[in-house]
Design an enzyme around this catalytic site. Structure first.
Site, PDB file in Angstrom:
ATOM      1  N   ASN A 191       0.767  -1.042  -0.078  1.00  0.00           N
ATOM      2  CA  ASN A 191       0.080   0.153  -0.078  1.00  0.00           C
ATOM      3  C   ASN A 191       0.787   1.049   0.096  1.00  0.00           C
ATOM      4  O   ASN A 191       0.483   2.490   0.247  1.00  0.00           O
ATOM      5  CB  ASN A 191      -0.803   0.003   1.071  1.00  0.00           C
ATOM      6  CG  ASN A 191      -2.011  -1.032   1.147  1.00  0.00           C
ATOM      7  OD1 ASN A 191      -2.396  -1.575   0.013  1.00  0.00           O
ATOM      8  ND2 ASN A 191      -2.493  -1.568   2.147  1.00  0.00           N
ATOM      9  N   ASP A 198      -4.972   2.696  -0.455  1.00  0.00           N
ATOM     10  CA  ASP A 198      -5.965   1.595  -0.136  1.00  0.00           C
ATOM     11  C   ASP A 198      -6.630   1.989   1.459  1.00  0.00           C
ATOM     12  O   ASP A 198      -6.130   1.574   2.523  1.00  0.00           O
ATOM     13  CB  ASP A 198      -5.306   0.256   0.012  1.00  0.00           C
ATOM     14  CG  ASP A 198      -6.335  -0.856   0.227  1.00  0.00           C
ATOM     15  OD1 ASP A 198      -5.905  -2.200   0.136  1.00  0.00           O
ATOM     16  OD2 ASP A 198      -7.255  -0.471   0.558  1.00  0.00           O
ATOM     17  N   THR A 230      -3.445  -8.367   5.611  1.00  0.00           N
ATOM     18  CA  THR A 230      -2.688  -9.319   5.613  1.00  0.00           C
ATOM     19  C   THR A 230      -2.096  -9.631   7.179  1.00  0.00           C
ATOM     20  O   THR A 230      -1.950  -8.494   7.997  1.00  0.00           O
ATOM     21  CB  THR A 230      -1.391  -8.979   4.665  1.00  0.00           C
ATOM     22  OG1 THR A 230      -0.823  -7.917   4.933  1.00  0.00           O
ATOM     23  CG2 THR A 230      -1.683  -9.557   3.379  1.00  0.00           C
TER      24      THR A 230
HETATM   25  N1  LIG Z   1      -6.676  -0.709  -3.059  1.00  0.00           N
HETATM   26  C1  LIG Z   1      -6.308   0.787  -3.756  1.00  0.00           C
HETATM   27  O1  LIG Z   1      -6.853   1.676  -3.535  1.00  0.00           O
HETATM   28  N2  LIG Z   1      -5.390   0.644  -4.652  1.00  0.00           N
HETATM   29  C2  LIG Z   1      -4.875   1.712  -5.466  1.00  0.00           C
HETATM   30  C3  LIG Z   1      -5.266   2.755  -5.520  1.00  0.00           C
HETATM   31  C4  LIG Z   1      -4.590   3.690  -6.340  1.00  0.00           C
HETATM   32  C5  LIG Z   1      -3.665   3.339  -7.256  1.00  0.00           C
HETATM   33  C6  LIG Z   1      -3.240   2.135  -7.098  1.00  0.00           C
HETATM   34  C7  LIG Z   1      -3.691   1.032  -6.127  1.00  0.00           C
HETATM   35  C8  LIG Z   1      -2.075   2.050  -8.002  1.00  0.00           C
HETATM   36  C9  LIG Z   1      -1.366   0.628  -8.443  1.00  0.00           C
HETATM   37  C10 LIG Z   1      -0.352   0.578  -9.404  1.00  0.00           C
HETATM   38  C11 LIG Z   1       0.365  -0.585  -9.804  1.00  0.00           C
HETATM   39  C12 LIG Z   1       1.431  -0.387 -10.542  1.00  0.00           C
HETATM   40  C13 LIG Z   1       2.322  -1.174 -11.264  1.00  0.00           C
HETATM   41  C14 LIG Z   1       1.751  -2.399 -11.560  1.00  0.00           C
HETATM   42  C15 LIG Z   1       2.550  -3.376 -12.360  1.00  0.00           C
HETATM   43  C16 LIG Z   1       3.724  -3.032 -12.741  1.00  0.00           C
HETATM   44  C17 LIG Z   1       4.385  -1.748 -12.493  1.00  0.00           C
HETATM   45  C18 LIG Z   1       5.572  -1.413 -12.881  1.00  0.00           C
HETATM   46  O2  LIG Z   1       6.338  -2.046 -13.574  1.00  0.00           O
HETATM   47  N3  LIG Z   1       6.310  -0.338 -12.283  1.00  0.00           N
HETATM   48  C19 LIG Z   1       7.710  -0.010 -12.821  1.00  0.00           C
HETATM   49  C20 LIG Z   1       8.693  -0.277 -11.593  1.00  0.00           C
HETATM   50  N4  LIG Z   1       9.084  -1.481 -11.590  1.00  0.00           N
HETATM   51  C21 LIG Z   1       9.053  -2.235 -10.374  1.00  0.00           C
HETATM   52  C22 LIG Z   1       9.782  -3.328  -9.692  1.00  0.00           C
HETATM   53  C23 LIG Z   1      11.297  -2.990  -9.946  1.00  0.00           C
HETATM   54  C24 LIG Z   1      11.448  -2.711 -11.318  1.00  0.00           C
HETATM   55  C25 LIG Z   1      10.898  -1.666 -11.852  1.00  0.00           C
HETATM   56  C26 LIG Z   1       3.421  -0.867 -11.941  1.00  0.00           C
HETATM   57  C27 LIG Z   1       1.439   1.164 -10.858  1.00  0.00           C
HETATM   58  N5  LIG Z   1       0.450   1.557  -9.966  1.00  0.00           N
HETATM   59  C28 LIG Z   1      -1.975   3.349  -8.564  1.00  0.00           C
HETATM   60  O3  LIG Z   1      -1.020   3.579  -9.466  1.00  0.00           O
HETATM   61  N6  LIG Z   1      -2.949   4.112  -7.927  1.00  0.00           N
END
Ligand SMILES: NC(=O)Nc1ccc2c(c1)=C(Cc1cc(-c3cccc(C(=O)NCCN4CCCCC4)c3)c[nH]1)C(=O)N=2
Length: 308
Positions: free
Chosen positions: A140, A153, A194
């Site tokens: 989160n 979250d 969790t």
């Molecule tokens: N329960 C909730 O409310 N959940 C939320 C709420 C808002 C929100 C949320 C979840 C988000 C989740 C999210 C997930 C991701 C994401 C998912 C999968 C892959 C990646 C990604 O590749 N990022 C690049 C960084 N990588 C990460 C690991 C090391 C190498 C480089 C980002 C980006 N943002 C988001 O951007 N905004």
């Protein structure tokens, strides 16, 4: 502004899935801006009696958005169609902090100080508003394009004022195994969250106070430096047993100043945790030697240390 509909967005990919929602990366067709849109199925919410929880999450995110604060995912708008609810929120380009911990194994003291410090500022803001997050964990803690944190979250969050006698924590134990854990009585309510960072009071049926988030901060600082959470076991039930018995140890070479800070946060008695009201609030926590030299006022503007 006119109420938005799903047709105002192009849904590009799934960012994450929860028990009651799926988060999509979406692009506003009018501005080309990207957002994270959390979508909840109305039927599922109704069946699981989660209407109040969803309503509270929206109200808490609206309250957080009332005052400028850089450390939280923003809720821009909500709308619904025949079968779903939609929450349009900030897109955190670099996702969860957890994969970064796994990628490098563990953070060095400088990175832990910076990211632990940003979480301290975020909790200070939340607690000033009387909000308890209750499910702070690496999943989160998101990272924006500048690699600063965005806490997300609020599905388990509560207003401290509304916190009736909590009957949710013990259910986490009930769900984890048939036999009752010592001193824990299963209750009907289900606790969402969790095992790793759950505090002892949430497991032994005491009302959750702001200090449950300080316990989680202690677990986080431990995990950033050690690469693993402090309470580990083959299943949730055994993790809970270790938590209530305060059974954890530090790996050799663990930063001694951080060890002192973690000890002062992983106090079984919430009123003795550094940072809680009874211990003088956030001043003494921010003054802990582990955070020495941190520029608290400008932390969200400085360039974060590289995660190596
Ligand atoms: N329960 C909730 O409310 N959940 C939320 C709420 C808002 C929100 C949320 C979840 C988000 C989740 C999210 C997930 C991701 C994401 C998912 C999968 C892959 C990646 C990604 O590749 N990022 C690049 C960084 N990588 C990460 C690991 C090391 C190498 C480089 C980002 C980006 N943002 C988001 O951007 N905004």
């Amino acid at each position: 502004a006119a109420k938005r509909t799903p047709n105002d967005f192009i849904f590009e990919r799934v960012l994450g899935e929860g028990s009651f929602s799926t988060v999509y990366l979406a692009r506003d067709i009018h501005t080309s801006k990207q957002y994270a849109i959390k979508v909840c199925e109305k039927l599922h919410i109704k069946r699981e009696k989660k209407e109040m929880s969803i309503k509270r999450e929206k109200e808490i995110m609206q309250l957080i958005g009332l005052y400028p604060n850089p450390f939280f995912v923003k809720l821009f708008c909500t709308f619904h169609d025949h079968s779903r609810l939609y929450f349009v929120m900030t897109y955190a380009k670099n996702g969860e902090i957890l994969p970064y911990i796994h990628k490098v194994g563990c953070f060095d003291a400088e990175c832990t100080k910076f990211y632990g410090g940003e979480v301290v500022l975020a909790l200070e803001y939340l607690h000033k508003l009387g909000i308890i997050h209750r499910d702070l964990k690496p999943e989160n803690i998101l990272l924006d394009e500048r690699m600063h944190i965005l806490i997300t979250d609020f599905g388990s969050a509560k207003m401290e004022a509304d916190q009736e006698r909590s009957t949710e924590g013990a259910a986490a134990v009930a769900g984890a195994g048939d036999e009752e854990a010592p001193g824990m009585r299963p209750r009907k309510n289900s606790f969402v969250g969790t095992a790793d960072y759950v505090s002892p009071e949430l497991l032994t049926n005491k009302p959750a106070k702001k200090s449950v988030d300080l316990w989680a901060l202690g677990c986080l600082i431990y995990q950033l430096l050690a690469g693993l959470p402090p309470f580990r076991a083959p299943n949730e039930y055994l993790i809970f047993q270790r938590i209530v018995k305060l059974e954890y140890s530090f790996p050799d070479g663990f930063n001694p100043t951080a060890k002192d800070l973690v000890h002062k946060l992983l106090e079984k008695d919430g009123s003795k945790r550094l940072g809680c009201d009874e211990m003088g609030g956030y001043g003494p926590l921010k003054a802990h030697p582990f955070f020495e030299g941190l520029d608290w006022e400008n932390l969200h503007t400085v360039k974060p240390p590289p995660i190596t």
